[in-house]
Design an enzyme around this catalytic site. Structure first.
Site, PDB file in Angstrom:
ATOM      1  N   HIS A 104      10.684   9.055 -11.366  1.00 38.09           N
ATOM      2  CA  HIS A 104       9.473   9.879 -11.381  1.00 38.09           C
ATOM      3  C   HIS A 104       9.908  11.308 -11.725  1.00 38.09           C
ATOM      4  O   HIS A 104      11.040  11.697 -11.439  1.00 38.09           O
ATOM      5  CB  HIS A 104       8.863   9.825  -9.974  1.00 38.09           C
ATOM      6  CG  HIS A 104       7.553  10.522  -9.818  1.00 38.09           C
ATOM      7  ND1 HIS A 104       7.453  11.871  -9.566  1.00 38.09           N
ATOM      8  CD2 HIS A 104       6.287  10.063  -9.852  1.00 38.09           C
ATOM      9  CE1 HIS A 104       6.174  12.204  -9.450  1.00 38.09           C
ATOM     10  NE2 HIS A 104       5.445  11.130  -9.624  1.00 38.09           N
ATOM     11  N   ASP A 138      14.960   8.371  -3.552  1.00 43.92           N
ATOM     12  CA  ASP A 138      13.538   8.685  -3.617  1.00 43.92           C
ATOM     13  C   ASP A 138      12.787   7.434  -3.152  1.00 43.92           C
ATOM     14  O   ASP A 138      12.636   6.478  -3.908  1.00 43.92           O
ATOM     15  CB  ASP A 138      13.160   9.069  -5.054  1.00 43.92           C
ATOM     16  CG  ASP A 138      11.650   9.211  -5.233  1.00 43.92           C
ATOM     17  OD1 ASP A 138      10.911   9.049  -4.237  1.00 43.92           O
ATOM     18  OD2 ASP A 138      11.216   9.468  -6.373  1.00 43.92           O
ATOM     19  N   GLN A 155       7.835   5.230  -3.102  1.00 47.54           N
ATOM     20  CA  GLN A 155       7.099   3.971  -3.303  1.00 47.54           C
ATOM     21  C   GLN A 155       7.650   2.843  -2.440  1.00 47.54           C
ATOM     22  O   GLN A 155       7.107   1.738  -2.466  1.00 47.54           O
ATOM     23  CB  GLN A 155       7.164   3.550  -4.784  1.00 47.54           C
ATOM     24  CG  GLN A 155       6.462   4.486  -5.739  1.00 47.54           C
ATOM     25  CD  GLN A 155       4.944   4.500  -5.563  1.00 47.54           C
ATOM     26  OE1 GLN A 155       4.359   3.658  -4.901  1.00 47.54           O
ATOM     27  NE2 GLN A 155       4.296   5.483  -6.177  1.00 47.54           N
ATOM     28  N   LYS A 208       1.367   8.187   0.892  1.00 48.69           N
ATOM     29  CA  LYS A 208       1.515   6.845   0.307  1.00 48.69           C
ATOM     30  C   LYS A 208       1.741   5.789   1.391  1.00 48.69           C
ATOM     31  O   LYS A 208       1.851   4.610   1.104  1.00 48.69           O
ATOM     32  CB  LYS A 208       2.694   6.830  -0.676  1.00 48.69           C
ATOM     33  CG  LYS A 208       2.458   7.695  -1.917  1.00 48.69           C
ATOM     34  CD  LYS A 208       3.466   7.380  -2.977  1.00 48.69           C
ATOM     35  CE  LYS A 208       3.631   8.484  -3.997  1.00 48.69           C
ATOM     36  NZ  LYS A 208       2.525   8.621  -4.950  1.00 48.69           N
ATOM     37  N   CYS A 217       3.522  10.111 -14.266  1.00 45.07           N
ATOM     38  CA  CYS A 217       4.587  11.102 -14.000  1.00 45.07           C
ATOM     39  C   CYS A 217       5.962  10.481 -14.206  1.00 45.07           C
ATOM     40  O   CYS A 217       6.918  10.774 -13.453  1.00 45.07           O
ATOM     41  CB  CYS A 217       4.473  11.694 -12.594  1.00 45.07           C
ATOM     42  SG  CYS A 217       2.913  12.508 -12.289  1.00 45.07           S
TER      43      CYS A 217
HETATM   44  N1  C6P Z   1       3.804   8.923  -7.595  1.00 45.95           N
HETATM   45  C1  C6P Z   1       2.002   7.725  -8.685  1.00 45.95           C
HETATM   46  O1  C6P Z   1       0.819   7.568  -8.993  1.00 45.95           O
HETATM   47  P1  C6P Z   1       4.459  13.288  -4.157  1.00 45.95           P
HETATM   48  O2  C6P Z   1       3.558  13.701  -5.258  1.00 45.95           O
HETATM   49  O3  C6P Z   1       5.484  14.335  -3.842  1.00 45.95           O
HETATM   50  O4  C6P Z   1       3.754  12.790  -2.960  1.00 45.95           O
HETATM   51  O5  C6P Z   1       5.268  12.003  -4.676  1.00 45.95           O
HETATM   52  C2  C6P Z   1       6.051  12.106  -5.812  1.00 45.95           C
HETATM   53  C3  C6P Z   1       6.654  10.803  -6.173  1.00 45.95           C
HETATM   54  C4  C6P Z   1       8.025  10.694  -6.112  1.00 45.95           C
HETATM   55  N2  C6P Z   1       8.637   9.544  -6.408  1.00 45.95           N
HETATM   56  C5  C6P Z   1       7.949   8.454  -6.768  1.00 45.95           C
HETATM   57  C6  C6P Z   1       8.688   7.190  -7.069  1.00 45.95           C
HETATM   58  C7  C6P Z   1       6.563   8.506  -6.863  1.00 45.95           C
HETATM   59  O6  C6P Z   1       5.887   7.420  -7.222  1.00 45.95           O
HETATM   60  C8  C6P Z   1       5.886   9.715  -6.579  1.00 45.95           C
HETATM   61  C9  C6P Z   1       4.405   9.836  -6.723  1.00 45.95           C
HETATM   62  C10 C6P Z   1       2.369   8.854  -7.747  1.00 45.95           C
HETATM   63  O7  C6P Z   1       2.872   6.968  -9.078  1.00 45.95           O
HETATM   64  C11 C6P Z   1       1.752  10.139  -8.173  1.00 45.95           C
HETATM   65  S1  C6P Z   1       2.350  10.726  -9.696  1.00 45.95           S
END
Ligand code: C6P
Length: 421
Positions: free
Chosen positions: A137, A215, A218, A241, A379
């Site tokens: 991401h 990371d 997910q 999430k 993203c």
């Molecule tokens: N992915 C998706 O629709 P934040 O925005 O900080 O809560 O999470 C960022 C992030 C980091 N790593 C991974 C693997 C992610 O999937 C995400 C967020 C969302 O897939 C929003 S772009």
């Protein structure tokens, strides 16, 4: 202080998944969208919140809210207690050794930026390497690029196969450069659904003395994560999430590393003594929590973890896996539909393209049917570039989704197919 409210789904036995009761915990799922029942399949972007979380946040504000760690008055004591109790819940959820290793941030993004800024600033010099994968991401790409610009370090990228699986030999080859100072790897890809063999990837890095950041944005809603069993050095995720509120993130870090790292931000609550000449910083975890945090949000995250743990992540994983298998079989029947990400180990999301229909058109037509999916690059633009597509449509599942909802998705996709034929 009022005990956090516990929802009815808490009593669901691990062996018998009572979907109707779980769904009843989510007020938003009762809604109609464009005259159709809401089928919410955008869970990888952000998941809906159970009543237990909504009520816990509401109770915090209505019954005991005040700033934390500062006041001598009762409300501040109560808020502090609830906030620190949530930290203990996160520690327990991740099986971290100590609450000192749990830092609250705004998001997974901020957790990664914290490491890039603090650990990165301390550990990197020109020519050093950060190893990521091709399926990251943007949150696990851009902070490292910024670090490279600041320090002259170099970003290296481990490639993956057409199925969306990392090529282990290439990963090892890149680790062997002798210059890698950190591996920063996604646990589950948000664009492909791939579950990376994270324990093996960590072991391979550690065998070369390289620390690893994971990371887990997910991963935590879908599978049990034990940071001590994984032996990762850092683990980042977002509350929103995992059934908690937005605006809260978690960074797990090994104590010795966090102790050695300089603060990320300066301000209130992260200091011991301040004079104009010098500041002594607070101990962990406060050293990394400058300013007033999202107090009610953190407490809400604690309620979300209680709620999810009571159902059991093994139950969640089994149910979501069944939905994934069913969806994959059903949508594969649609001519021209191509699934992107067919790894052997996959989490509960399906990203796809449909010939002749732009993903945004698919998303818009599905919305008219009451079905919420995400369309775009998620993203993860380098993943789109890897497959030569500008975007995909993505349906992603949570514990409350049903086969019925998959049937609605599949029927709507057949409609799209006919429309664009
Ligand atoms: N992915 C998706 O629709 P934040 O925005 O900080 O809560 O999470 C960022 C992030 C980091 N790593 C991974 C693997 C992610 O999937 C995400 C967020 C969302 O897939 C929003 S772009």
């Amino acid at each position: 202080m009022n005990a956090p409210l516990v929802s009815s789904a808490i009593s669901v036995a691990a062996s018998e998944l009572d979907l109707a009761r779980i769904r009843a915990d989510f007020p938003i799922l009762r809604q109609q969208v464009h005259g159709k029942r809401l089928v919410y399949l955008d869970n990888a972007a952000s998941v809906q919140k159970p009543r237990a979380v909504i009520d816990t946040i509401s109770t915090c504000y209505s019954d005991y809210y005040a700033n934390i760690h500062r006041g001598v008055h009762l409300m501040s004591e109560r808020s502090t207690l609830a906030y620190e109790r949530a930290r203990e819940k996160v520690r327990d959820f991740l099986n971290a050794a100590s609450v000192e290793e749990i830092i609250f941030t705004r998001s997974a993004t901020e957790s990664i930026n914290l490491v890039a800024s603090s650990f990165g600033g301390m550990a990197f010099k020109a020519g050093d390497e950060i190893l990521i994968t091709g399926m990251e991401h943007h949150s696990n790409i851009v902070p490292w690029q910024l670090l490279c610009e600041r320090t002259g370090a170099v970003l290296k990228v481990a490639p993956f196969t057409d199925a969306g699986e990392l090529i282990l030999e290439e990963y090892e080859r890149l680790l062997d450069s002798g210059r890698v100072k950190l591996a920063a790897l996604v646990h589950i890809s948000n664009a492909l659904g791939t579950v990376n063999p994270i324990k093996t990837l960590i072991e391979l890095a550690h065998a070369r003395g390289i620390p690893v950041l994971v990371d887990g944005a997910q991963a935590v809603p879908h599978l049990a994560v034990d940071v001590r069993a994984l032996d990762c050095d850092f683990y980042a995720f977002s509350s929103h999430k995992i059934y908690g509120p937005s605006g809260v993130g978690v960074l797990y870090g090994k104590k010795a590393l966090l102790e050695a790292m300089p603060p990320y931000q300066g301000g209130g609550d992260m200091i011991r003594i301040v004079t104009f000449e010098k500041t002594e910083f607070a101990d962990l975890p406060n050293k990394f929590e400058a300013g007033t945090p999202n107090i009610a949000g953190v407490i809400g995250l604690g309620a979300a973890l209680d709620w999810l743990t009571a159902i059991g992540l093994d139950v969640v994983a089994a149910h979501e896996h069944e939905l994934l298998t069913y969806t994959t079989a059903q949508i594969s029947e649609i001519p021209g539909l191509k699934i992107m990400g067919t790894a052997r180990d996959k989490a509960a999301l399906v990203a796809f393209t449909l010939s002749g229909a732009h993903p945004h058109d698919i998303g818009t037509i599905l919305d008219r049917e009451g079905i919420a999916i995400r369309a775009g690059h998620h993203c993860a633009q380098p993943v789109m570039q890897r497959y030569g597509v500008p975007a995909t449509a993505r349906a992603s599942f949570a514990i409350y989704n049903t086969r019925d909802e998959v049937d609605a998705l599949v029927a709507a996709l057949w409609k799209v197919k006919e429309l664009f034929a």
